[in-house]
Write a protein that holds these residues in place. Structure first.
Motif, PDB file in Angstrom:
ATOM      1  N   MET A  50      45.972  45.018 -17.623  1.00  0.00           N
ATOM      2  CA  MET A  50      45.092  46.124 -17.998  1.00  0.00           C
ATOM      3  C   MET A  50      43.745  45.954 -17.321  1.00  0.00           C
ATOM      4  SD  MET A  50      44.313  45.172 -22.008  1.00  0.00           S
ATOM      5  CE  MET A  50      43.496  43.661 -22.465  1.00  0.00           C
ATOM      6  N   GLY A  51      43.124  47.052 -16.923  1.00  0.00           N
ATOM      7  CA  GLY A  51      41.811  46.991 -16.287  1.00  0.00           C
ATOM      8  C   GLY A  51      40.775  46.478 -17.260  1.00  0.00           C
ATOM      9  N   SER A  52      40.051  45.427 -16.866  1.00  0.00           N
ATOM     10  CA  SER A  52      39.130  44.778 -17.794  1.00  0.00           C
ATOM     11  C   SER A  52      37.686  45.170 -17.538  1.00  0.00           C
ATOM     12  CB  SER A  52      39.262  43.252 -17.673  1.00  0.00           C
ATOM     13  OG  SER A  52      40.565  42.843 -17.958  1.00  0.00           O
ATOM     14  N   LYS A  53      36.908  45.201 -18.657  1.00  0.00           N
ATOM     15  CA  LYS A  53      35.470  45.380 -18.557  1.00  0.00           C
ATOM     16  C   LYS A  53      34.826  43.999 -18.567  1.00  0.00           C
ATOM     17  CE  LYS A  53      35.534  48.111 -22.210  1.00  0.00           C
ATOM     18  NZ  LYS A  53      35.165  49.040 -23.301  1.00  0.00           N
ATOM     19  N   LYS A  54      33.676  43.884 -17.931  1.00  0.00           N
ATOM     20  CA  LYS A  54      33.021  42.577 -17.864  1.00  0.00           C
ATOM     21  C   LYS A  54      32.317  42.298 -19.185  1.00  0.00           C
ATOM     22  CE  LYS A  54      31.118  39.618 -14.353  1.00  0.00           C
ATOM     23  NZ  LYS A  54      30.696  39.498 -12.973  1.00  0.00           N
ATOM     24  N   VAL A  55      33.131  42.096 -20.222  1.00  0.00           N
ATOM     25  CA  VAL A  55      32.600  41.840 -21.558  1.00  0.00           C
ATOM     26  C   VAL A  55      33.444  40.750 -22.212  1.00  0.00           C
ATOM     27  CG1 VAL A  55      34.039  43.630 -22.619  1.00  0.00           C
ATOM     28  CG2 VAL A  55      31.930  42.927 -23.747  1.00  0.00           C
ATOM     29  N   ILE A  56      32.805  39.949 -23.045  1.00  0.00           N
ATOM     30  CA  ILE A  56      33.523  38.924 -23.801  1.00  0.00           C
ATOM     31  C   ILE A  56      33.733  39.426 -25.218  1.00  0.00           C
ATOM     32  CG2 ILE A  56      33.296  36.637 -24.870  1.00  0.00           C
ATOM     33  CD1 ILE A  56      31.965  35.696 -22.326  1.00  0.00           C
ATOM     34  N   LEU A  57      34.961  39.317 -25.707  1.00  0.00           N
ATOM     35  CA  LEU A  57      35.270  39.665 -27.086  1.00  0.00           C
ATOM     36  C   LEU A  57      35.298  38.359 -27.883  1.00  0.00           C
ATOM     37  CD1 LEU A  57      36.281  42.297 -28.716  1.00  0.00           C
ATOM     38  CD2 LEU A  57      38.479  41.126 -28.681  1.00  0.00           C
ATOM     39  N   THR A  58      34.402  38.219 -28.850  1.00  0.00           N
ATOM     40  CA  THR A  58      34.319  37.006 -29.657  1.00  0.00           C
ATOM     41  C   THR A  58      34.956  37.253 -31.013  1.00  0.00           C
ATOM     42  OG1 THR A  58      32.295  36.285 -28.551  1.00  0.00           O
ATOM     43  CG2 THR A  58      32.753  35.332 -30.706  1.00  0.00           C
ATOM     44  N   VAL A  59      35.953  36.425 -31.380  1.00  0.00           N
ATOM     45  CA  VAL A  59      36.659  36.561 -32.654  1.00  0.00           C
ATOM     46  C   VAL A  59      36.203  35.456 -33.601  1.00  0.00           C
ATOM     47  CG1 VAL A  59      38.910  36.607 -33.796  1.00  0.00           C
ATOM     48  CG2 VAL A  59      38.659  37.605 -31.512  1.00  0.00           C
ATOM     49  N   LEU A  60      35.680  35.865 -34.757  1.00  0.00           N
ATOM     50  CA  LEU A  60      35.141  34.925 -35.744  1.00  0.00           C
ATOM     51  C   LEU A  60      35.724  35.242 -37.114  1.00  0.00           C
ATOM     52  CD1 LEU A  60      31.407  35.343 -34.651  1.00  0.00           C
ATOM     53  CD2 LEU A  60      32.917  33.469 -33.994  1.00  0.00           C
ATOM     54  N   VAL A 117      27.392  31.102 -37.626  1.00  0.00           N
ATOM     55  CA  VAL A 117      26.159  30.348 -37.361  1.00  0.00           C
ATOM     56  C   VAL A 117      26.215  29.745 -35.958  1.00  0.00           C
ATOM     57  CG1 VAL A 117      24.759  28.391 -38.104  1.00  0.00           C
ATOM     58  CG2 VAL A 117      25.796  29.882 -39.820  1.00  0.00           C
ATOM     59  N   LYS A 118      27.372  29.169 -35.607  1.00  0.00           N
ATOM     60  CA  LYS A 118      27.530  28.594 -34.260  1.00  0.00           C
ATOM     61  C   LYS A 118      27.457  29.688 -33.196  1.00  0.00           C
ATOM     62  CE  LYS A 118      30.773  25.271 -36.232  1.00  0.00           C
ATOM     63  NZ  LYS A 118      32.201  25.002 -36.396  1.00  0.00           N
ATOM     64  N   ALA A 119      28.173  30.788 -33.463  1.00  0.00           N
ATOM     65  CA  ALA A 119      28.214  31.869 -32.477  1.00  0.00           C
ATOM     66  C   ALA A 119      26.840  32.492 -32.268  1.00  0.00           C
ATOM     67  CB  ALA A 119      29.210  32.945 -32.929  1.00  0.00           C
ATOM     68  N   ALA A 120      25.996  32.460 -33.292  1.00  0.00           N
ATOM     69  CA  ALA A 120      24.642  33.013 -33.154  1.00  0.00           C
ATOM     70  C   ALA A 120      23.876  32.277 -32.070  1.00  0.00           C
ATOM     71  CB  ALA A 120      23.896  32.917 -34.486  1.00  0.00           C
ATOM     72  N   ALA A 121      24.041  30.948 -32.026  1.00  0.00           N
ATOM     73  CA  ALA A 121      23.353  30.146 -31.001  1.00  0.00           C
ATOM     74  C   ALA A 121      23.848  30.532 -29.606  1.00  0.00           C
ATOM     75  CB  ALA A 121      23.587  28.658 -31.264  1.00  0.00           C
ATOM     76  N   VAL A 122      25.167  30.714 -29.473  1.00  0.00           N
ATOM     77  CA  VAL A 122      25.739  31.068 -28.175  1.00  0.00           C
ATOM     78  C   VAL A 122      25.379  32.510 -27.804  1.00  0.00           C
ATOM     79  CG1 VAL A 122      27.882  31.321 -26.861  1.00  0.00           C
ATOM     80  CG2 VAL A 122      27.620  29.410 -28.449  1.00  0.00           C
ATOM     81  N   SER A 123      25.435  33.419 -28.786  1.00  0.00           N
ATOM     82  CA  SER A 123      25.131  34.833 -28.521  1.00  0.00           C
ATOM     83  C   SER A 123      23.727  35.005 -27.959  1.00  0.00           C
ATOM     84  CB  SER A 123      25.288  35.661 -29.799  1.00  0.00           C
ATOM     85  OG  SER A 123      26.638  35.710 -30.194  1.00  0.00           O
ATOM     86  N   ARG A 124      22.775  34.237 -28.487  1.00  0.00           N
ATOM     87  CA  ARG A 124      21.396  34.321 -27.980  1.00  0.00           C
ATOM     88  C   ARG A 124      21.347  33.981 -26.493  1.00  0.00           C
ATOM     89  NH1 ARG A 124      20.047  32.732 -33.111  1.00  0.00           N
ATOM     90  NH2 ARG A 124      20.402  30.540 -32.675  1.00  0.00           N
ATOM     91  N   GLN A 125      22.116  32.969 -26.100  1.00  0.00           N
ATOM     92  CA  GLN A 125      22.129  32.562 -24.696  1.00  0.00           C
ATOM     93  C   GLN A 125      22.914  33.555 -23.827  1.00  0.00           C
ATOM     94  OE1 GLN A 125      20.385  30.225 -23.211  1.00  0.00           O
ATOM     95  NE2 GLN A 125      19.477  29.518 -25.133  1.00  0.00           N
ATOM     96  N   LEU A 126      23.988  34.131 -24.385  1.00  0.00           N
ATOM     97  CA  LEU A 126      24.725  35.158 -23.627  1.00  0.00           C
ATOM     98  C   LEU A 126      23.801  36.323 -23.310  1.00  0.00           C
ATOM     99  CD1 LEU A 126      28.221  35.320 -25.417  1.00  0.00           C
ATOM    100  CD2 LEU A 126      27.564  33.987 -23.408  1.00  0.00           C
ATOM    101  N   GLN A 127      22.999  36.738 -24.288  1.00  0.00           N
ATOM    102  CA  GLN A 127      22.037  37.823 -24.059  1.00  0.00           C
ATOM    103  C   GLN A 127      21.034  37.431 -22.981  1.00  0.00           C
ATOM    104  OE1 GLN A 127      20.324  38.790 -27.886  1.00  0.00           O
ATOM    105  NE2 GLN A 127      22.295  39.385 -28.753  1.00  0.00           N
ATOM    106  N   ALA A 128      20.552  36.192 -23.054  1.00  0.00           N
ATOM    107  CA  ALA A 128      19.559  35.726 -22.077  1.00  0.00           C
ATOM    108  C   ALA A 128      20.125  35.728 -20.666  1.00  0.00           C
ATOM    109  CB  ALA A 128      19.077  34.328 -22.458  1.00  0.00           C
ATOM    110  N   PHE A 129      21.430  35.484 -20.546  1.00  0.00           N
ATOM    111  CA  PHE A 129      22.070  35.434 -19.235  1.00  0.00           C
ATOM    112  C   PHE A 129      22.695  36.781 -18.851  1.00  0.00           C
ATOM    113  CE2 PHE A 129      21.446  30.989 -19.810  1.00  0.00           C
ATOM    114  CZ  PHE A 129      21.497  30.399 -18.555  1.00  0.00           C
ATOM    115  N   GLY A 130      22.489  37.806 -19.676  1.00  0.00           N
ATOM    116  CA  GLY A 130      22.984  39.144 -19.359  1.00  0.00           C
ATOM    117  C   GLY A 130      24.485  39.294 -19.449  1.00  0.00           C
ATOM    118  N   ILE A 131      25.120  38.543 -20.366  1.00  0.00           N
ATOM    119  CA  ILE A 131      26.577  38.622 -20.526  1.00  0.00           C
ATOM    120  C   ILE A 131      26.895  39.467 -21.764  1.00  0.00           C
ATOM    121  CG2 ILE A 131      28.700  37.302 -20.905  1.00  0.00           C
ATOM    122  CD1 ILE A 131      27.251  34.886 -19.593  1.00  0.00           C
TER     123      ILE A 131
END
Length: 361
Positions: A1-11, A18-32
């Motif tokens: 299937m044609g993919s979008k440049k996005v990560i789907l996070t399942v929690l 709480v852990k994902a919040a730390a990673v999400s902040r960095q994903l935003q900083a890196f434009g992901i």
């Protein structure tokens, strides 16, 4: 299937957010770009809109509300509904954390649709297949394309299992729990009132009991309570205890002599950990958080995934045995150790993950 440049996070569980919040902040900083799916595995009324705003956690785009089912039914329902989200969103990769049913369901749904799986906290092993978490983490690792390992031991476990021969990339990144603990401590100091409410200084033992192998085994539970009662006669013991476990104790006719409180939120827990004299727990996460804040820990299990803490003398395995628990307490309560050692990335794990994903995507 044609993919979008996005990560789907399942929690699915509160600690994962709480852990994902730390990673999400960095994903935003890196434009992901990231889309978050909450399976609902840990149904928790405290996980309201207030929880997400207070913790600076991005609200989930999807809430599947799957909970209160047996392992098979829960995992199957999650697999079905996460698959629907993947088909709709067409992510480039699915990211999962740890070892819950949500972790395994997210990974299975992705790999069956030929979507790459990213596993944060990969490679951890207790070598106890009776634990549902052990099954979940082993299976998730095997179907992941990118394995973010928190420790050298986790990397070594994967290599011992032949992962060098699989189509998977192994990256030692450090532990995102350390990032979260450091990030939230200042906020916890401002907002938590638990030390005043309980009239606590720094001369208390913090203990938790939640694993089924302890709470559902009458002999194990009685042994742990006996050990904590004995310790409480010398040093005050404070135990956040789930209502279900309290009920089991009542049914068994066991009366704790120590201070029992209701389960607490993350900010309160950070204040209890950072101000106590010693931690005693059957929780994997709390063993590490004790180390993050320079506290020795006694583990109320026969094994731990965090072997480096035991090897360096920060943690002692006591199991569910009253005498062993008391002797471990006597040995650890006044022990002096140098905690200035980098075992978990010193709070840079999330940045390491985002940097790697930027290259990988």
């Amino acid at each position: 299937m044609g993919s979008k440049k996005v990560i789907l996070t399942v929690l699915g569980a509160r600690p994962q957010f709480v852990k994902a919040a730390a990673v999400s902040r960095q994903l935003q900083a890196f434009g992901i770009p990231e889309i978050i799916v909450h399976t609902g595995q840990h149904f928790d009324q405290n996980m309201s809109d207030v929880f997400f705003s207070e913790m600076s956690i991005p609200a989930p785009a999807y809430n599947l509300n799957i909970n209160s089912l047996n392992h098979g039914a829960m995992t199957g329902r999650m697999l079905e509904q996460v698959e629907e989200v993947i088909l709709k969103e067409k992510p480039l990769a699915v990211m999962v954390y740890g070892d819950t049913n949500s972790t395994l369901a997210g990974a299975l749904a992705a790999v069956k649709l030929h979507v790459r799986v990213i596993h944060v906290e990969a490679g951890l092993r207790s070598f106890n297949m009776a634990m549902p978490e052990e099954v979940n983490r082993i299976l998730t690792d095997r179907i992941s394309s990118l394995l973010f390992c928190p420790t050298d031991a986790a990397v070594a476990n994967l290599k011992a299992e032949g992962f060098d021969g699989f189509k998977a990339q192994i990256v030692k990144c450090g532990d995102v729990m350390q990032d979260a603990a450091y990030f939230y401590l200042d906020k916890a100091k401002r907002e938590s009132k638990i030390l005043n409410e309980l009239k606590l200084s720094n001369d208390f033992v913090l203990a938790t009991i939640h694993r089924q192998e302890n709470t559902d085994d009458p002999s194990n539970l009685k042994n742990i309570i006996d050990g904590l009662n004995r310790i409480n006669r010398e040093t005050r013991v404070v135990v956040p205890l789930h209502p279900r476990t309290r009920k089991i104790l009542e049914q068994m006719g066991i009366s704790p002599e120590f201070t029992v409180i209701n389960p607490v939120g993350y900010f309160d827990m950070l204040m209890l950990i950072s101000n106590c004299k010693l931690v005693m727990t059957d929780s994997g996460g709390l063993q590490k958080e004790a180390f993050f804040f320079g506290k020795h820990c006694i583990t109320l299990r026969e094994q731990t995934e965090w072997v480096e803490l035991v090897e360096h003398g920060f943690n002692r395995l006591a199991g569910p045995n009253a005498d062993t628990i008391y002797h471990a307490y006597s040995e650890m309560i006044n022990k002096k150790s140098n905690f200035d050692i980098d075992l978990y990335g010193n709070g840079k794990a999330s940045q390491n993950i985002a940097e790697q994903l930027k290259l990988w995507l």
